[in-house]
Design an enzyme around this catalytic site. Structure first.
Site, short mmCIF file in Angstrom:
data_model
loop_
_atom_site.label_atom_id
_atom_site.label_comp_id
_atom_site.label_asym_id
_atom_site.label_seq_id
_atom_site.Cartn_x
_atom_site.Cartn_y
_atom_site.Cartn_z
N HIS A 115 0.84 -1.20 0.00
CA HIS A 115 0.00 0.00 0.00
C HIS A 115 0.87 1.25 0.00
CE1 HIS A 115 -3.40 -2.59 1.86
NE2 HIS A 115 -3.54 -2.49 0.55
N HIS A 154 2.61 -4.12 6.93
CA HIS A 154 1.61 -3.07 6.67
C HIS A 154 1.61 -2.13 7.87
CE1 HIS A 154 -0.59 -4.79 3.12
NE2 HIS A 154 0.06 -5.87 3.53
N GLU A 192 0.71 -5.60 11.10
CA GLU A 192 0.27 -4.20 11.08
C GLU A 192 1.14 -3.42 12.07
OE1 GLU A 192 -1.79 -2.86 9.07
OE2 GLU A 192 -2.97 -4.51 8.23
#
Length: 270
Positions: A54, A179, A240
Site C-alpha cells: 500500500h 503493513h 500491522e
C-alpha cells in the site's frame, strides 16, 4: 521519507557491503519501475518478507530494509552458525513503488493506497477474489481509486503478478507482509491450519506485544497472506506495524522498529 530512488541506493549499498547479499529484479510496476528482491544467504529454507503493498504505508519499506541490514550484520559474524547455509532470506521491500512515490511526492493524497492503475494490490490475489469483489463493491469500491478496488481479475496488475510468480518460484516456507497500522498480527485464513503457524504467531506476539487477531470477513480475502496460506498451507502473516494514522510519520520509524524487529526474527530461529 523513503522513495523508490532511496530504496535503490540502499540496496546497492547493502549488496556492496555484504558479499553474501545480492539482488534480483522480479518484475516491473505499472509505470515501469523495477521490483527488487534483496536476497541473503543460500540455504534451503526460504523466508519471504515484503513491504509497501500500500502506497501510504511506505514506512514499511524502511522498516524491512533496516531488518535486512540487521540480519546481514548478524550473518557476517559467522556465516555457517548464523544461518547462511540453512536459510535464504528473500525481501521485497517495495511492492508498490509507483504509489509510494506518488504519496511521498504529493502527487496523490495521503489516503492513497493503490497502484498507478487505482488497484489495491493487496486485494488482487486469487484467494476468494470473487468474494472480495462482492464485499468491496458492497462497500462502494467499484472502480479504480485510492483504495479498495480489487481490479478486473486476480493478478491483473504487474506488481501482484510478479510477487505471486516469485513466491511460486522461491517456494517460501513462511512469509510475512509488513503493513501499517494497529500493532496486530493476522495469521489465520479461513479454516486453514498450517503446521507451526499458531506457535509462530504466539511467539511473535510474545516478543513484540503486538496482538494476534482475526481479520473480519468483509475485510478478508484476495490478500497476499490469504493467497499464500491457501496455495501452500504454510505459515503466512500480515504484520500491522505502529499506531496512528497512515501515512505514519518517518520520525516514528525507530520506535516502530523496536517492536517489529523481534517478531521478524521469529521464523529465523524456529
Amino acid at each position: 521519507m523513503f522513495t523508490s530512488e532511496i530504496l535503490e541506493n540502499e540496496i546497492k549499498r547493502l549488496v556492496k557491503k555484504y558479499p553474501f547479499a545480492y539482488t534480483e529484479v522480479i518484475g516491473t510496476s505499472r509505470l515501469g519501475k523495477p521490483l527488487y528482491a534483496l536476497c541473503v544467504g543460500h540455504g534451503p529454507k526460504a523466508i519471504g518478507l515484503n513491504a509497501a503493498h500500500h502506497a501510504n504505508e511506505w514506512i514499511t519499506s524502511a522498516l524491512l530494509m533496516r531488518f535486512v541490514e540487521e540480519y546481514c550484520a548478524f550473518c557476517e559474524k559467522d556465516h555457517e552458525a548464523n544461518g547462511l547455509e540453512q536459510i535464504t532470506l528473500y525481501a521485497i521491500p517495495m511492492v508498490n513503488p509507483d504509489g509510494v512515490d506518488w504519496v511521498i511526492n504529493g502527487i496523490k493524497p495521503g489516503e492513497w493506497k493503490a497502484n498507478a492503475c487505482g488497484v489495491d494490490l493487496n486485494s488482487n490475489y486469487p484467494a476468494e477474489w470473487d468474494t472480495a469483489r462482492v464485499n468491496k463493491f458492497d462497500q462502494g469500491f467499484t472502480a479504480p481509486g485510492p483504495k479498495g478496488f480489487v481490479g478486473w481479475a486476480p493478478l491483473c496488475e504487474p506488481e501482484s503478478a510478479a510477487i505471486a510468480a516469485y513466491t511460486m518460484l522461491r517456494d517460501f516456507a513462511v512469509t510475512a507482509s509488513l503493513h501499517t497500522q494497529g500493532e496486530e498480527i493476522y495469521w489465520r485464513y479461513r479454516d486453514y491450519d498450517p503446521k507451526g503457524a499458531k506457535e509462530l504467531a504466539a511467539e511473535m506476539q510474545r516478543v513484540s506485544g503486538y496482538q494476534c487477531v482475526d481479520v473480519p470477513d468483509e475485510s478478508s480475502h484476495a490478500g497476499y497472506r490469504d493467497w499464500f496460506i491457501q496455495e501452500f498451507n504454510r505459515p503466512g502473516f500480515t504484520i500491522e506495524c505502529g499506531l496512528g494514522e497512515n501515512p505514519l510519520p518517518f520520525e516514528d520509524l525507530e520506535e516502530i522498529y523496536k517492536k517489529t524487529a523481534p517478531l521478524l526474527w521469529v521464523p529465523f530461529k524456529r
